[in-house]
Motif scaffolding. Structure first.
Motif, short mmCIF file in Angstrom:
data_model
loop_
_atom_site.label_atom_id
_atom_site.label_comp_id
_atom_site.label_asym_id
_atom_site.label_seq_id
_atom_site.Cartn_x
_atom_site.Cartn_y
_atom_site.Cartn_z
N MET A 135 -26.15 -9.12 58.60
CA MET A 135 -24.69 -8.92 58.75
C MET A 135 -24.43 -7.86 59.81
SD MET A 135 -21.57 -9.41 57.33
CE MET A 135 -21.95 -9.97 55.67
N ARG A 136 -23.57 -8.16 60.75
CA ARG A 136 -23.20 -7.15 61.76
C ARG A 136 -21.71 -6.85 61.64
NH1 ARG A 136 -26.87 -9.77 65.75
NH2 ARG A 136 -28.80 -8.61 65.51
N ILE A 137 -21.43 -5.55 61.61
CA ILE A 137 -20.05 -5.11 61.42
C ILE A 137 -19.65 -4.28 62.63
CG2 ILE A 137 -18.52 -3.70 59.96
CD1 ILE A 137 -20.65 -4.14 57.68
N VAL A 138 -18.52 -4.62 63.24
CA VAL A 138 -17.96 -3.77 64.30
C VAL A 138 -16.73 -3.08 63.72
CG1 VAL A 138 -16.70 -3.82 66.51
CG2 VAL A 138 -18.86 -5.06 66.26
N ALA A 139 -16.62 -1.76 63.99
CA ALA A 139 -15.53 -1.02 63.33
C ALA A 139 -14.96 0.05 64.24
CB ALA A 139 -16.07 -0.36 62.05
N ASP A 140 -13.70 0.39 63.95
CA ASP A 140 -13.03 1.54 64.59
C ASP A 140 -13.76 2.81 64.15
OD1 ASP A 140 -11.30 3.80 64.92
OD2 ASP A 140 -9.56 2.48 65.00
N GLU A 141 -14.05 3.68 65.11
CA GLU A 141 -14.80 4.91 64.79
C GLU A 141 -14.00 5.87 63.89
OE1 GLU A 141 -15.50 6.60 68.67
OE2 GLU A 141 -13.44 7.36 68.80
N ASN A 142 -12.69 5.64 63.76
CA ASN A 142 -11.86 6.56 62.97
C ASN A 142 -11.65 6.09 61.52
OD1 ASN A 142 -11.55 8.28 65.09
ND2 ASN A 142 -9.58 7.44 65.75
N ILE A 143 -12.56 5.29 61.01
CA ILE A 143 -12.45 4.87 59.60
C ILE A 143 -13.29 5.82 58.75
CG2 ILE A 143 -12.94 3.04 57.91
CD1 ILE A 143 -12.43 0.99 60.14
N PRO A 144 -12.63 6.67 57.93
CA PRO A 144 -13.43 7.62 57.16
C PRO A 144 -14.23 6.92 56.06
CG PRO A 144 -11.11 7.80 56.57
CD PRO A 144 -11.19 6.80 57.68
N LEU A 145 -15.40 7.48 55.77
CA LEU A 145 -16.34 6.94 54.76
C LEU A 145 -16.85 5.54 55.13
CD1 LEU A 145 -15.06 8.04 51.20
CD2 LEU A 145 -16.82 9.09 52.62
N LEU A 146 -16.77 5.19 56.40
CA LEU A 146 -17.24 3.86 56.83
C LEU A 146 -18.70 3.65 56.44
CD1 LEU A 146 -16.57 1.32 58.64
CD2 LEU A 146 -17.65 2.59 60.49
N ASN A 147 -19.54 4.61 56.82
CA ASN A 147 -20.97 4.45 56.53
C ASN A 147 -21.24 4.48 55.04
OD1 ASN A 147 -22.32 4.00 59.02
ND2 ASN A 147 -21.60 6.04 59.60
N ASP A 160 -20.13 -10.27 62.58
CA ASP A 160 -19.63 -11.15 61.51
C ASP A 160 -18.29 -10.65 60.97
OD1 ASP A 160 -22.11 -12.79 61.19
OD2 ASP A 160 -22.91 -10.77 60.91
N ALA A 161 -18.11 -9.31 61.06
CA ALA A 161 -16.88 -8.73 60.50
C ALA A 161 -16.35 -7.67 61.45
CB ALA A 161 -17.17 -8.10 59.14
N LEU A 162 -15.03 -7.56 61.48
CA LEU A 162 -14.37 -6.55 62.32
C LEU A 162 -13.48 -5.70 61.42
CD1 LEU A 162 -13.36 -5.31 65.01
CD2 LEU A 162 -11.77 -7.25 65.20
N LEU A 163 -13.68 -4.39 61.43
CA LEU A 163 -12.89 -3.49 60.60
C LEU A 163 -12.08 -2.58 61.52
CD1 LEU A 163 -15.65 -2.47 58.00
CD2 LEU A 163 -14.18 -4.51 58.04
N VAL A 164 -10.76 -2.58 61.35
CA VAL A 164 -9.90 -1.85 62.28
C VAL A 164 -8.92 -0.96 61.54
CG1 VAL A 164 -10.06 -3.67 64.04
CG2 VAL A 164 -8.20 -3.75 62.35
N ARG A 165 -8.19 -0.14 62.34
CA ARG A 165 -6.99 0.53 61.86
C ARG A 165 -5.84 -0.04 62.71
NH1 ARG A 165 -7.36 4.40 58.14
NH2 ARG A 165 -5.39 5.22 58.93
N GLY A 222 -15.00 -17.65 70.20
CA GLY A 222 -16.39 -17.68 70.68
C GLY A 222 -17.26 -16.60 70.06
N THR A 223 -16.72 -15.82 69.13
CA THR A 223 -17.53 -14.81 68.43
C THR A 223 -17.78 -15.31 67.00
OG1 THR A 223 -15.77 -13.56 67.30
CG2 THR A 223 -16.13 -13.04 69.64
N PRO A 224 -18.81 -14.77 66.34
CA PRO A 224 -19.04 -15.22 64.94
C PRO A 224 -18.14 -14.54 63.91
CG PRO A 224 -20.98 -14.07 65.87
CD PRO A 224 -19.86 -13.86 66.83
N VAL A 225 -17.16 -13.70 64.35
CA VAL A 225 -16.35 -12.94 63.39
C VAL A 225 -15.57 -13.89 62.48
CG1 VAL A 225 -14.41 -11.33 63.12
CG2 VAL A 225 -16.10 -10.96 64.93
N ARG A 226 -15.72 -13.72 61.17
CA ARG A 226 -14.99 -14.55 60.21
C ARG A 226 -14.16 -13.71 59.24
NH1 ARG A 226 -14.74 -17.23 63.28
NH2 ARG A 226 -15.69 -19.20 63.80
N ALA A 253 -7.15 -20.08 62.90
CA ALA A 253 -8.54 -20.11 63.39
C ALA A 253 -9.54 -20.01 62.23
CB ALA A 253 -8.75 -18.98 64.39
N GLY A 254 -9.03 -19.96 61.00
CA GLY A 254 -9.92 -19.93 59.82
C GLY A 254 -10.54 -18.57 59.59
N ILE A 255 -9.91 -17.52 60.10
CA ILE A 255 -10.47 -16.17 59.92
C ILE A 255 -9.76 -15.47 58.77
CG2 ILE A 255 -10.72 -13.89 61.04
CD1 ILE A 255 -10.94 -15.73 63.68
#
Ligand SMILES: NC(=O)c1ccc[n+]([C@@H]2O[C@H](COP(=O)([O-])OP(=O)(O)OC[C@H]3O[C@@H](n4cnc5c(N)ncnc54)[C@H](O)[C@@H]3O)[C@@H](O)[C@H]2O)c1
Ligand SMILES: O=C(O)[C@H](O)[C@H](O)COP(=O)(O)O
Length: 382
Positions: free
Chosen positions: A1-13, A39-44, A56-60, A80-82
């Protein structure tokens, strides 16, 4: 699983390290090139996400650790089924405390008692509903406007124009909707702003475009009787400094920026993520959140309950500090440098806890005043 996230999400790790590999970026810079294996994108709220960004990305799965969703193209992503998740209510209490602090400050500056003002709340959902409950518990009259709820047959609401005509304080808590029967862009239009009654206090902590900023900037020099508190700006992170100068209180979109609110946002998205990817959501915020850093205030039977509450609120949150930091950081900056300074204020926001972290110690023999608990403060003997 690969997660891309905004660096300003506290307690992300703390929440997501066991779920996969995490890569973080500044929220405004997340682009397709970062998502080609995600696979996943986490944002603010600062990352605009639409189907084109994800094509064209695997993000669901897209999770936003915020209440607002206007930065997401919900219809396009659904088509788009996301799967999209947001964090309803996560920082609502922080916004309530911001509004209460605005009321205290404007009352102090104008010499008008805030408890005697009729507060008009536009948008009565998570934030507006909690604000109404808190103010009512404190004995303040409220007028409520929420046409979508009224249309669903709920009672207790007035029309926007009735509210604008009758309320002494107007506070906006609507989502930003650009289209549709209940669109909110420029809900407070030039025409409506021009009709504000003398001495009105106007607070906007919803989204900048809900109030026509240009019209407000043109109106305020002729209407020094109006007191305006803006937390959100039409062209964020760009700010019209001339407008900010005319505002009684100006802050960088931090109304809901309690640590508690941000952490609840991360937890809610962790739960939605686990449900989507069929993982057990074993982690709990109570086990991961930093200690409360409880503050104490002792009060006795001689102390007027509402006075004590005002003191208590000031101990926990004071909007004047945010206003002072905003003006110190932005005033005199060339326009080009404002967005970065605005984002820096938000990124390095001081630690702020909610009123639940303040303990009112009751020294009286009778039961403590009911208003305290109703207004969201915990009160214990001694
Ligand atoms: N400044 C901040 O830090 C901050 C923090 C949290 C939320 N917000 C903003 O505040 C907004 C409201 O938050 P919430 O949690 O209460 O959302 P919510 O969805 O729970 O409530 C919004 C309410 O507004 C009502 N509404 C919709 N269109 C309306 C209209 N035209 N007129 C009047 N009412 C209308 C809805 O029916 C709903 O009851 C969010 O969408 C977000 O944009 C800002
Ligand atoms: O919608 C929300 O929850 C708030 O506006 C939130 O506080 C925005 O914070 P950001 O995502 O910009 O850090």
């Amino acid at each position: 699983m690969r997660i891309v996230a905004d660096e300003n999400i506290p307690l992300l790790n703390a929440f997501f390290a066991d779920q996969g590999e995490i890569a973080t970026y500044p929220g405004r810079e997340i682009g397709r090139e970062h998502l080609m294996q995600a696979d996943a994108l986490l944002v603010r709220s600062v990352t605009k996400v639409d189907a084109a960004l994800l094509a064209g990305t695997p993000v669901r799965f897209v999770g936003t650790c915020t209440i607002g969703t206007d930065h997401l193209d919900l219809a396009g992503l659904a088509a788009a089924g996301i799967q999209v998740a947001s964090a309803p209510g996560c920082n609502a209490r922080g916004v309530v405390e911001y509004v209460l602090s605005c009321l205290l400050t404007l009352a102090e500056r104008t010499g008008v008692a805030w408890r005697t003002r009729c507060v008009g709340i536009i948008g009565v959902g998570e934030v507006g509903g909690r604000l109404a409950a808190t103010l009512t518990a404190l004995g303040v009259d409220c007028l409520l406007c929420d046409p979508p709820r009224a249309q669903r047959g709920e009672s207790g609401f007035v029309s926007l124009d009735a509210l604008l005509a009758q309320a002494d304080v107007i506070t906006c808590h609507v989502p930003l909707n650009k289209q549709g029967p209940h669109a909110t862009q420029h809900l407070l239009s030039a025409e409506r702003l021009a009709k504000l009654a003398p001495g009105t206090w106007l607070i906007n902590s919803s989204r900048g475009p809900v109030v026509d900023n240009q019209a407000l900037a043109s109106l305020l020099p002729q209407r020094p009787d109006l007191q305006v508190a803006l937390d959100v700006w039409e062209q964020e992170p760009q700010v019209d400094l001339a407008l900010a100068q005319l505002c009684a209180l100006a802050t960088p979109h931090i109304a809901g920026y309690s640590l508690d609110g941000k952490l609840r946002g991360t937890e809610q998205i962790y739960q939605a993520f686990c449900a989507h990817f069929q993982q057990s959501a074993a982690l709990k915020l109570d086990d991961l959140a930093p200690a409360s850093g409880l503050a104490h205030l002792a009060v006795d039977e001689q102390t007027e309950a509402v006075w004590a509450l005002a003191r208590a609120l000031r101990l926990v949150y004071d909007v004047r500090d945010d206003d002072a930091r905003f003006r110190a950081a932005l005033q005199g900056l060339p326009q080009k440098q404002i967005p970065q300074a605005f984002d820096q204020l938000r990124k390095h926001y001081p630690l702020r806890r909610e009123c639940s972290h303040l303990q009112l110690g009751w020294l009286g023999d009778k039961a403590p005043p009911a208003e305290w608990a109703a207004a969201g403060f915990s009160c214990q003997r001694g």
